[in-house]
Design a protein around this motif. Structure first.
Motif, PDB file in Angstrom:
ATOM      1  N   PHE A 105       0.839  -1.210   0.000  1.00 14.34           N
ATOM      2  CA  PHE A 105       0.000   0.000   0.000  1.00 14.34           C
ATOM      3  C   PHE A 105       0.872   1.258   0.000  1.00 14.34           C
ATOM      4  N   LYS A 106       1.921   1.235   0.815  1.00 14.68           N
ATOM      5  CA  LYS A 106       2.804   2.403   0.932  1.00 14.68           C
ATOM      6  C   LYS A 106       3.534   2.670  -0.382  1.00 14.68           C
ATOM      7  N   LEU A 145      -5.715  -7.601  -3.603  1.00 14.34           N
ATOM      8  CA  LEU A 145      -4.737  -6.692  -2.994  1.00 14.34           C
ATOM      9  C   LEU A 145      -4.328  -5.606  -3.996  1.00 14.34           C
ATOM     10  N   CYS A 146      -3.985  -6.007  -5.226  1.00  9.61           N
ATOM     11  CA  CYS A 146      -3.575  -5.023  -6.235  1.00  9.61           C
ATOM     12  C   CYS A 146      -4.712  -4.039  -6.520  1.00  9.61           C
ATOM     13  N   ASN A 147      -5.928  -4.550  -6.641  1.00 11.73           N
ATOM     14  CA  ASN A 147      -7.064  -3.656  -6.884  1.00 11.73           C
ATOM     15  C   ASN A 147      -7.273  -2.682  -5.730  1.00 11.73           C
ATOM     16  N   SER A 148      -7.052  -3.156  -4.502  1.00 10.19           N
ATOM     17  CA  SER A 148      -7.202  -2.284  -3.327  1.00 10.19           C
ATOM     18  C   SER A 148      -6.137  -1.192  -3.323  1.00 10.19           C
ATOM     19  N   VAL A 149      -4.900  -1.555  -3.671  1.00  8.11           N
ATOM     20  CA  VAL A 149      -3.803  -0.574  -3.716  1.00  8.11           C
ATOM     21  C   VAL A 149      -4.088   0.463  -4.816  1.00  8.11           C
ATOM     22  N   ILE A 150      -4.580   0.000  -5.965  1.00  2.93           N
ATOM     23  CA  ILE A 150      -4.921   0.918  -7.068  1.00  2.93           C
ATOM     24  C   ILE A 150      -6.043   1.865  -6.628  1.00  2.93           C
ATOM     25  N   GLN A 151      -7.018   1.303  -5.912  1.00  3.65           N
ATOM     26  CA  GLN A 151      -8.140   2.119  -5.403  1.00  3.65           C
ATOM     27  C   GLN A 151      -7.632   3.196  -4.428  1.00  3.65           C
ATOM     28  N   ALA A 152      -6.745   2.796  -3.509  1.00  5.60           N
ATOM     29  CA  ALA A 152      -6.176   3.754  -2.540  1.00  5.60           C
ATOM     30  C   ALA A 152      -5.404   4.852  -3.274  1.00  5.60           C
ATOM     31  N   GLU A 315       2.513  17.837   3.854  1.00  5.22           N
ATOM     32  CA  GLU A 315       1.320  18.176   4.653  1.00  5.22           C
ATOM     33  C   GLU A 315       0.180  17.178   4.409  1.00  5.22           C
ATOM     34  N   TYR A 316       0.187  16.540   3.231  1.00 10.64           N
ATOM     35  CA  TYR A 316      -0.932  15.665   2.866  1.00 10.64           C
ATOM     36  C   TYR A 316      -0.694  14.206   3.247  1.00 10.64           C
ATOM     37  N   VAL A 317       0.475  13.918   3.817  1.00  8.44           N
ATOM     38  CA  VAL A 317       0.787  12.525   4.172  1.00  8.44           C
ATOM     39  C   VAL A 317      -0.229  11.947   5.172  1.00  8.44           C
ATOM     40  N   PRO A 318      -0.568  12.652   6.287  1.00  9.55           N
ATOM     41  CA  PRO A 318      -1.547  12.065   7.228  1.00  9.55           C
ATOM     42  C   PRO A 318      -2.884  11.726   6.566  1.00  9.55           C
ATOM     43  N   LYS A 319      -3.351  12.591   5.668  1.00 11.25           N
ATOM     44  CA  LYS A 319      -4.627  12.337   4.986  1.00 11.25           C
ATOM     45  C   LYS A 319      -4.497  11.101   4.084  1.00 11.25           C
ATOM     46  N   ILE A 324      -5.370   5.123   3.145  1.00  6.76           N
ATOM     47  CA  ILE A 324      -4.776   3.779   3.050  1.00  6.76           C
ATOM     48  C   ILE A 324      -5.359   2.869   4.128  1.00  6.76           C
ATOM     49  N   GLU A 325      -5.438   3.368   5.360  1.00  4.85           N
ATOM     50  CA  GLU A 325      -5.957   2.561   6.478  1.00  4.85           C
ATOM     51  C   GLU A 325      -7.381   2.085   6.198  1.00  4.85           C
ATOM     52  N   LYS A 326      -8.189   2.986   5.654  1.00  2.39           N
ATOM     53  CA  LYS A 326      -9.597   2.650   5.359  1.00  2.39           C
ATOM     54  C   LYS A 326      -9.664   1.546   4.300  1.00  2.39           C
ATOM     55  N   VAL A 327      -8.938   1.724   3.187  1.00  5.13           N
ATOM     56  CA  VAL A 327      -8.981   0.745   2.086  1.00  5.13           C
ATOM     57  C   VAL A 327      -8.372  -0.584   2.542  1.00  5.13           C
TER      58      VAL A 327
END
Length: 418
Positions: A105-106, A145-152, A315-319, A324-327
């Protein structure tokens, strides 16, 4: 955090190396082209590895797959590249199960990129999955997993400004030229190699330098002509490389070769030349540095260029992490459900059989027995019982495998899963 895996015997691993600990030379030894990736996938299938994804970019080489031990994956990589297991272990990382999922994910969302928010990697993951599928090495876990990473990745692009502003290796190279070369619009620029980085560099050069003296050379002339046509640039044959290098004030090398394509012998040392090597492995020989009038800058130096754009991106890293956590949570929920769904379905079937038998018995035995009411009540009870079991299996405090075994034994279940 509990382990997530498909089979009892195999775990999901991510093994690889990146710019963080491995310099361009070491990364070059472990880089994989498409035929090498295909060969690894074929070999993995032969030795019984269930599911494998390979990605290789200028910044990293990684394998994601199921194995009894990560060494199986490490050996596959080292056997197919110029690096040794010892060299790999000095700079490598190995992640298992949940950590391996988090790592993908990262990586796929640009949080692990050399330039924060550089989304080039997601197309590599898509390409890696396509190749895995072609070799029948993409199981449902890897696909989801790949689809989830693409979605994130999509959500982060749309909902944050993590990738805002023109910051990429291509932009960094152009920024370096603009900052270090005077009178840029009158300089002769030669671009050798028209892969993705070459194309992006070319676009940025045209946009920011106001220069019409840009020449393109590629081994396959048609590819260079495609790009040149868009920007009205000059194209020369591969055979003219030496002549064109001697005319150039700036040489940008973005070829995808496994060995250096530009050596000291090709360069005329009597006038200043700035050489930018955007390739991994390096495509410009180190001996070029020995020439007095030549400045050689490699990709790794360019990637350290930070500007306001990057500071703003942080600044946008936490968001991005929250997305990522949600997906990822949805993915893990699917994974757990997938693991025990066959048992829950079999349990439901068993309870429904008991219900049907009991209602039949009561209907024959009791005159005026309300079959409809009995169906409604029984169905609600079955629903509640199966939900209790499902909640038990989802709990972090229980050993899912042991519980699944016990439920099957107690209810004498026959599973009809794939």
């Amino acid at each position: 955090m509990r382990d997530y895996h498909i089979s009892k015997h195999n775990s999901f691993y991510a093994v690889g190396l990146s710019y963080k600990k491995a310099d361009a030379e070491v990364r070059g030894k472990f880089s994989l082209d498409v035929p090498a990736i295909d060969h690894i996938l074929g070999k993995a299938k032969e030795i019984g590895i269930d599911g494998l994804l390979a990605i290789s970019t200028c910044n990293r080489t990684e394998l994601y797959g199921f194995a009894q031990h990560p060494y199986q994956l490490i050996k596959l990589l080292c056997d197919e590249t110029h690096g040794t297991v010892e060299e790999f272990q000095e700079v490598a990382y190995v992640y298992k199960n949940h950590d391996a999922i988090s790592h993908m994910f990262k990586v796929g969302t640009g949080l692990d990129s050399q330039i924060l928010g550089d989304f080039e990697i997601i197309s590599q993951i898509k390409q890696g999955f396509y190749r895995a599928k072609k070799h029948d090495m993409a199981n449902p876990f890897l696909e989801r997993l790949c689809n989830s990473v693409i979605q994130a990745s999509k959500r982060i692009k749309n909902e944050t400004e993590l990738s805002s502003g023109a910051t990429s290796v291509a932009f960094a190279s152009v920024k370096y030229i603009l900052d270090n070369v005077d009178d840029i619009s009158n300089k002769n620029i030669l671009l050798f190699g028209t892969g993705k980085i070459g194309r992006n560099t070319c676009e940025n050069l045209v946009k920011h330098s106001n220069n019409s003296h840009i020449t393109l050379i590629n081994r396959t002339r048609e590819k260079a002509e495609d790009i040149a046509g868009k920007f009205q640039l000059t194209v020369k044959d591969y055979g003219d490389l030496q002549t064109e290098i001697r005319k150039a004030d700036i040489l940008v090398v973005a070829t995808g070769a496994q060995l250096p394509t530009v050596s000291k012998a090709l360069i005329y040392p009597k006038k200043p030349l700035l050489v930018l090597d955007l390739s991994v492995p390096k495509n410009v020989s180190d001996d070029v540095k020995e020439l007095d009038n030549v400045t050689l800058v490699h990709l790794d130096q360019l990637s350290q260029i930070t500007d306001e754009t990057l500071a703003k991106r942080k600044e946008y890293v936490p968001k991005a992490e929250a997305i990522i956590e949600k997906v990822k949570k949805d993915f893990l929920k699917w994974l757990e459900t997938r693991k025990f769904a066959p048992v829950i379905n079999a349990l439901k079937d068993k309870l429904n059989t008991m219900k049907t038998e009991e209602i039949d018995f009561q209907t024959k035995k009791n005159e005026g027995f309300d079959q409809i009411q009995a169906e409604i009540i029984s169905d609600r009870i079955i629903q509640k019982i199966t939900k209790q079991f499902a909640n038990h299996l989802k709990s972090n405090e229980v050993d899912t495998d042991d519980s699944l075994e016990l439920i099957q034994k107690v209810f004498q279940l026959e599973l009809h899963s794939k």
